[in-house]
Design a protein around this motif. Structure first.
Motif, PDB file in Angstrom:
ATOM      1  N   LEU A 223      -9.133 -37.412  23.720  1.00 34.81           N
ATOM      2  CA  LEU A 223      -9.167 -38.793  22.854  1.00 34.81           C
ATOM      3  C   LEU A 223      -9.311 -39.464  23.395  1.00 34.81           C
ATOM      4  O   LEU A 223      -8.842 -41.264  22.646  1.00 34.81           O
ATOM      5  CB  LEU A 223      -7.789 -38.301  22.239  1.00 34.81           C
ATOM      6  N   ILE A 224     -10.016 -40.096  24.294  1.00 34.78           N
ATOM      7  CA  ILE A 224     -10.088 -41.563  25.413  1.00 34.78           C
ATOM      8  C   ILE A 224     -11.112 -42.342  24.608  1.00 34.78           C
ATOM      9  O   ILE A 224     -10.996 -43.832  25.068  1.00 34.78           O
ATOM     10  CB  ILE A 224     -10.275 -40.843  26.714  1.00 34.78           C
ATOM     11  N   ASP A 225     -12.351 -41.790  23.574  1.00 33.82           N
ATOM     12  CA  ASP A 225     -12.802 -42.676  23.476  1.00 33.82           C
ATOM     13  C   ASP A 225     -12.080 -42.510  21.682  1.00 33.82           C
ATOM     14  O   ASP A 225     -13.197 -43.781  20.656  1.00 33.82           O
ATOM     15  CB  ASP A 225     -13.854 -42.206  23.256  1.00 33.82           C
ATOM     16  N   LEU A 226     -11.292 -42.315  21.423  1.00 32.95           N
ATOM     17  CA  LEU A 226     -10.572 -42.866  20.121  1.00 32.95           C
ATOM     18  C   LEU A 226      -9.805 -43.868  19.699  1.00 32.95           C
ATOM     19  O   LEU A 226      -8.683 -44.475  20.781  1.00 32.95           O
ATOM     20  CB  LEU A 226     -10.447 -42.089  19.539  1.00 32.95           C
ATOM     21  N   GLU A 227      -9.588 -44.609  18.660  1.00 32.31           N
ATOM     22  CA  GLU A 227      -8.333 -45.270  18.535  1.00 32.31           C
ATOM     23  C   GLU A 227      -7.539 -44.859  18.283  1.00 32.31           C
ATOM     24  O   GLU A 227      -7.180 -44.008  18.100  1.00 32.31           O
ATOM     25  CB  GLU A 227      -9.013 -45.913  17.407  1.00 32.31           C
ATOM     26  N   MET A 228      -6.570 -46.057  18.219  1.00 31.45           N
ATOM     27  CA  MET A 228      -4.868 -45.280  18.771  1.00 31.45           C
ATOM     28  C   MET A 228      -4.769 -44.689  17.324  1.00 31.45           C
ATOM     29  O   MET A 228      -4.038 -43.873  16.786  1.00 31.45           O
ATOM     30  CB  MET A 228      -4.092 -45.848  19.333  1.00 31.45           C
ATOM     31  N   ASP A 229      -5.181 -45.054  15.856  1.00 31.50           N
ATOM     32  CA  ASP A 229      -4.770 -45.183  14.229  1.00 31.50           C
ATOM     33  C   ASP A 229      -6.080 -44.241  14.613  1.00 31.50           C
ATOM     34  O   ASP A 229      -5.841 -43.322  12.968  1.00 31.50           O
ATOM     35  CB  ASP A 229      -4.855 -46.017  13.310  1.00 31.50           C
ATOM     36  N   SER A 230      -7.014 -43.059  15.050  1.00 29.93           N
ATOM     37  CA  SER A 230      -8.102 -42.387  14.167  1.00 29.93           C
ATOM     38  C   SER A 230      -7.374 -40.775  14.433  1.00 29.93           C
ATOM     39  O   SER A 230      -6.413 -40.419  14.662  1.00 29.93           O
ATOM     40  CB  SER A 230      -8.861 -42.233  15.294  1.00 29.93           C
ATOM     41  N   PRO A 231      -7.798 -40.351  13.331  1.00 33.83           N
ATOM     42  CA  PRO A 231      -7.267 -39.171  13.167  1.00 33.83           C
ATOM     43  C   PRO A 231      -8.060 -37.657  14.007  1.00 33.83           C
ATOM     44  O   PRO A 231      -8.732 -37.390  14.797  1.00 33.83           O
ATOM     45  CB  PRO A 231      -7.577 -38.051  12.046  1.00 33.83           C
ATOM     46  N   ILE A 232      -6.941 -37.028  14.987  1.00 34.79           N
ATOM     47  CA  ILE A 232      -6.877 -36.036  15.453  1.00 34.79           C
ATOM     48  C   ILE A 232      -7.538 -34.595  15.873  1.00 34.79           C
ATOM     49  O   ILE A 232      -8.861 -33.585  16.071  1.00 34.79           O
ATOM     50  CB  ILE A 232      -6.183 -35.644  16.166  1.00 34.79           C
ATOM     51  N   SER A 233      -7.908 -34.899  13.954  1.00 35.51           N
ATOM     52  CA  SER A 233      -8.649 -33.565  13.005  1.00 35.51           C
ATOM     53  C   SER A 233      -9.899 -33.258  14.304  1.00 35.51           C
ATOM     54  O   SER A 233     -10.499 -31.790  13.552  1.00 35.51           O
ATOM     55  CB  SER A 233      -8.650 -33.948  11.687  1.00 35.51           C
ATOM     56  N   ASP A 234     -10.949 -34.068  14.225  1.00 37.79           N
ATOM     57  CA  ASP A 234     -12.305 -33.448  14.152  1.00 37.79           C
ATOM     58  C   ASP A 234     -12.499 -33.320  16.220  1.00 37.79           C
ATOM     59  O   ASP A 234     -13.226 -32.714  16.713  1.00 37.79           O
ATOM     60  CB  ASP A 234     -13.414 -34.109  13.905  1.00 37.79           C
ATOM     61  N   ARG A 235     -10.880 -33.761  16.732  1.00 36.65           N
ATOM     62  CA  ARG A 235     -11.405 -33.546  18.641  1.00 36.65           C
ATOM     63  C   ARG A 235     -10.254 -31.747  18.502  1.00 36.65           C
ATOM     64  O   ARG A 235     -10.144 -31.490  20.110  1.00 36.65           O
ATOM     65  CB  ARG A 235     -10.763 -34.733  19.390  1.00 36.65           C
ATOM     66  N   ILE A 236      -9.869 -31.218  17.990  1.00 40.93           N
ATOM     67  CA  ILE A 236      -9.426 -29.832  17.730  1.00 40.93           C
ATOM     68  C   ILE A 236     -10.024 -29.073  17.990  1.00 40.93           C
ATOM     69  O   ILE A 236     -11.018 -28.120  17.559  1.00 40.93           O
ATOM     70  CB  ILE A 236      -8.636 -29.605  16.556  1.00 40.93           C
TER      71      ILE A 236
END
Length: 201
Positions: free
Chosen positions: A53-66
């Motif tokens: 998750l470190i390269d994502l914005e705080m309001d980004s969804p986690i769905s594609d990193r599961i």
């Protein structure tokens, strides 16, 4: 021992619609680098790791990193099976699912330690002693029969093989009479190597 008794419902879990910020807050709350992810109906979707998750914005969804879950257990599995998976998993929590793969909870290292305390009868008063026996059929029966003849109840028993064809046996019993224990075992040719009273808690 069945894992169901040790399931916790207080563990890091989020729904697949969660944001990075929500997921990181959950990880921080439980002091872990991983969150269990479920869908809106409670089915296990996988896990999310902090490093993903470190390269994502705080309001980004986690769905594609599961990530697909490599390790999970069913609520009717044994504690020993769960422990083997836990050792491979090497994360603080292991998801527990039902027959339809719905998340029903998790088990943690603390849960395993509590199970160990119960399995070893550390929470009840008595005497724990160790002996060395030949590693062959019938040797353990001599010990059990000796205790039975003295009406001494076994609370827990653990064996471990040694290199010289012998095995160490550690037994917890519900008596406080050390002399009786030694005498009973000596009558069948077993010498006690160590003995300690435990008060329980």
């Amino acid at each position: 021992m069945n894992i169901k008794k040790w399931i916790t419902h207080d563990f890091p879990v989020v729904e697949e619609t969660a944001t990075v910020g929500e997921c990181l807050r959950k990880m921080r709350q439980y002091q872990t680098n991983e969150c269990v992810v479920k869908d809106s109906e409670g089915h296990l979707k996988g896990v999310v790791n902090r490093e993903d998750l470190i390269d994502l914005e705080m309001d980004s969804p986690i769905s594609d990193r599961i990530s697909l879950p490599e390790f999970f257990i069913h609520e009717n599995d044994s504690i020993t099976h769960a422990l083997l998976l836990f050792l491979e998993h090497q994360e603080p929590y292991l998801p527990v699912v039902d027959e339809e793969l719905r998340v029903v909870g998790a088990v943690s290292l603390h849960d395993f330690l509590e199970a160990l305390v119960e399995a070893l009868a550390m929470d009840v008063p008595g005497i724990r002693f160790s002996v060395t026996l030949e590693d062959r059929p019938g040797e353990l029966k001599k010990l059990v029969d000796a205790l039975s003849s003295g009406k001494i109840n076994i609370l827990s028993i653990l064996t471990a093989r040694e290199l010289d064809g012998k095995k160490e046996v550690v037994v917890k019993v519900d008596t406080e009479d050390e002399k009786l224990l030694r005498d009973l075992l000596r009558m069948v040719g077993i010498e006690v190597e160590s003995m300690e009273k435990e008060e329980g808690f």
